[in-house]
Motif scaffolding. Structure first.
Motif, PDB file in Angstrom:
ATOM      1  N   ASN A 137      11.426   2.073  15.699  1.00 45.56           N
ATOM      2  CA  ASN A 137      10.826   1.109  14.930  1.00 45.56           C
ATOM      3  C   ASN A 137      11.497   0.426  13.864  1.00 45.56           C
ATOM      4  N   PRO A 138      12.239  -0.544  14.069  1.00 49.37           N
ATOM      5  CA  PRO A 138      13.350  -0.927  13.013  1.00 49.37           C
ATOM      6  C   PRO A 138      12.799  -1.757  12.060  1.00 49.37           C
ATOM      7  N   THR A 139      11.462  -1.946  12.177  1.00 47.29           N
ATOM      8  CA  THR A 139      10.727  -2.716  10.779  1.00 47.29           C
ATOM      9  C   THR A 139      10.421  -1.748   9.691  1.00 47.29           C
ATOM     10  N   SER A 140       9.900  -0.550  10.156  1.00 50.77           N
ATOM     11  CA  SER A 140       9.696   0.697   9.044  1.00 50.77           C
ATOM     12  C   SER A 140      11.104   1.209   8.609  1.00 50.77           C
ATOM     13  N   ASN A 141      12.062   1.291   9.336  1.00 45.38           N
ATOM     14  CA  ASN A 141      13.204   1.808   8.907  1.00 45.38           C
ATOM     15  C   ASN A 141      13.863   0.943   8.021  1.00 45.38           C
ATOM     16  N   ALA A 142      13.566  -0.504   8.048  1.00 44.61           N
ATOM     17  CA  ALA A 142      14.274  -1.108   7.249  1.00 44.61           C
ATOM     18  C   ALA A 142      13.186  -1.378   5.910  1.00 44.61           C
ATOM     19  N   LEU A 143      11.895  -1.368   6.052  1.00 43.23           N
ATOM     20  CA  LEU A 143      10.975  -1.347   4.974  1.00 43.23           C
ATOM     21  C   LEU A 143      11.325  -0.438   3.829  1.00 43.23           C
ATOM     22  N   TYR A 144      11.319   0.945   4.239  1.00 42.52           N
ATOM     23  CA  TYR A 144      11.224   1.916   3.397  1.00 42.52           C
ATOM     24  C   TYR A 144      12.446   2.099   2.442  1.00 42.52           C
ATOM     25  N   PRO A 145      13.622   2.107   2.843  1.00 43.64           N
ATOM     26  CA  PRO A 145      14.850   1.896   1.931  1.00 43.64           C
ATOM     27  C   PRO A 145      14.629   0.613   0.742  1.00 43.64           C
ATOM     28  N   ARG A 146      13.729  -0.312   1.173  1.00 48.89           N
ATOM     29  CA  ARG A 146      13.770  -1.353   0.185  1.00 48.89           C
ATOM     30  C   ARG A 146      12.909  -0.925  -0.917  1.00 48.89           C
ATOM     31  N   LEU A 147      11.983   0.001  -0.706  1.00 49.20           N
ATOM     32  CA  LEU A 147      10.928   0.618  -1.704  1.00 49.20           C
ATOM     33  C   LEU A 147      11.712   1.525  -2.474  1.00 49.20           C
ATOM     34  N   GLY A 148      12.826   2.222  -2.198  1.00 46.47           N
ATOM     35  CA  GLY A 148      13.684   3.129  -3.021  1.00 46.47           C
ATOM     36  C   GLY A 148      13.624   4.478  -2.100  1.00 46.47           C
ATOM     37  N   VAL A 189       0.854  -1.102  -0.017  1.00 52.50           N
ATOM     38  CA  VAL A 189      -0.161   0.009  -0.031  1.00 52.50           C
ATOM     39  C   VAL A 189       0.896   1.269  -0.065  1.00 52.50           C
ATOM     40  N   THR A 190       2.128   1.367   0.694  1.00 55.18           N
ATOM     41  CA  THR A 190       2.882   2.238   0.442  1.00 55.18           C
ATOM     42  C   THR A 190       3.323   2.534  -0.837  1.00 55.18           C
ATOM     43  N   ALA A 191       3.718   1.666  -1.568  1.00 56.56           N
ATOM     44  CA  ALA A 191       4.059   1.687  -3.092  1.00 56.56           C
ATOM     45  C   ALA A 191       2.749   2.259  -3.694  1.00 56.56           C
ATOM     46  N   ALA A 192       1.520   2.082  -3.344  1.00 57.18           N
ATOM     47  CA  ALA A 192       0.409   2.202  -4.116  1.00 57.18           C
ATOM     48  C   ALA A 192       0.362   3.929  -4.067  1.00 57.18           C
ATOM     49  N   VAL A 193       0.516   4.620  -2.763  1.00 60.85           N
ATOM     50  CA  VAL A 193       0.231   5.903  -2.582  1.00 60.85           C
ATOM     51  C   VAL A 193       1.322   6.524  -3.010  1.00 60.85           C
TER      52      VAL A 193
END
Length: 267
Positions: A240-251, A216-220
């Motif tokens: 929050n280590p989860t979100s800090n790892a997630l967003y770099p993977r999305l660019g 959903v983050t990629a969608a918005v």
């Protein structure tokens, strides 16, 4: 070198527009709150050039945009007003807090990210994204209340108007599981000054760990790019280590760390 203040958005833009345009990422919080701000301010250097901005939306909650440390340390608000909260880039917030001598405690540590090249998860999570509708309001209100609690925001009694604005403007999307059940949400701000900010990214606890937030983050993020945003931004909680790892993977790439603080009024 001095601070100037106004309650007039037009006057603020006339004075500080070039600075806002030159630093849209670092000024994102001011750009997205200035329309409803109770006070707007800008700092001019020795040659009269604006090099710092702030907004209070509302007073006594203060937000720094890009602000030099010396400007932060020199800040005195009109009528001797003192903020109850302040957020901005860490060095500037600490400079103001230390200069005033007000007792304070950290409320949040966050990191600003800017999208480089969007790289959606591959393979995509099961399901699909879709725009939220007003039929989704009841569960979304519960999710938003939990989001506010998790991120230590001041809770609201009713999130209907907050959510309806984003739904009717097509800025709030959901991720649906293959059975049609909404399992995650994310929103994006209006595009202002060439920048838009992703926010309200939330997945209920029972549905976490399946990649729905990434979908959903990629969608918005695509919605923001489609709206003409040259800079797509988001904040993450440093705790929050989860979100800090997630967003770099999305660019998304880090821009600056920010600090939010609460002040104790003087006796």
């Amino acid at each position: 070198m001095t601070w100037h203040f106004t309650t007039d958005r037009g006057a603020f833009l006339a004075a500080a527009g070039a600075h806002l345009a030159a630093e849209p990422a670092r000024n994102t919080a001011v750009l997205t709150t200035m329309d409803g701000a109770a006070l707007l301010g800008w700092w001019t250097g020795p040659d009269g050039t604006v090099t710092g901005v702030l907004a209070a939306a509302p007073l006594p909650d203060l937000t720094f945009g890009a602000v030099p440390v010396e400007a932060a340390a020199a800040l005195v608000l009109p009528d001797g007003t003192e903020p109850a909260t302040l957020r901005g880039e860490t060095a500037a917030v600490e400079a103001y807090a230390n200069a005033t001598g007000l007792p304070w405690e950290p409320a949040m540590g966050i990191r600003l990210f800017r999208l480089g090249e969007l790289t959606p998860r591959d393979p995509a999570p099961a399901g699909r994204s879709r725009p939220a509708t007003t039929a989704d309001l009841a569960p979304l209100a519960e999710w938003t209340a939990d989001f506010a609690r998790l991120h230590r925001y001041e809770p609201r009694d009713d999130y209907t108007d907050f959510l309806t604005e984003r739904i009717t403007e097509g800025r709030l999307h959901l991720w649906e599981a293959p059975d049609g059940r909404p399992v995650s949400m994310a929103a994006v701000s209006r595009t202002v000054g060439g920048q838009a900010r992703v926010h309200l990214v939330y997945t209920p606890p029972a549905d976490r760990g399946r990649g729905y937030a990434a979908g959903v983050t990629a969608a918005v993020s695509r919605v923001a790019l489609g709206s003409g945003a040259a800079h797509v931004l988001l904040f993450t909680d440093l705790a929050n280590p989860t979100s800090n790892a997630l967003y770099p993977r999305l660019g998304y790439r880090p821009v600056a760390d920010h600090l939010g603080v609460r002040f104790t009024p003087r006796p």
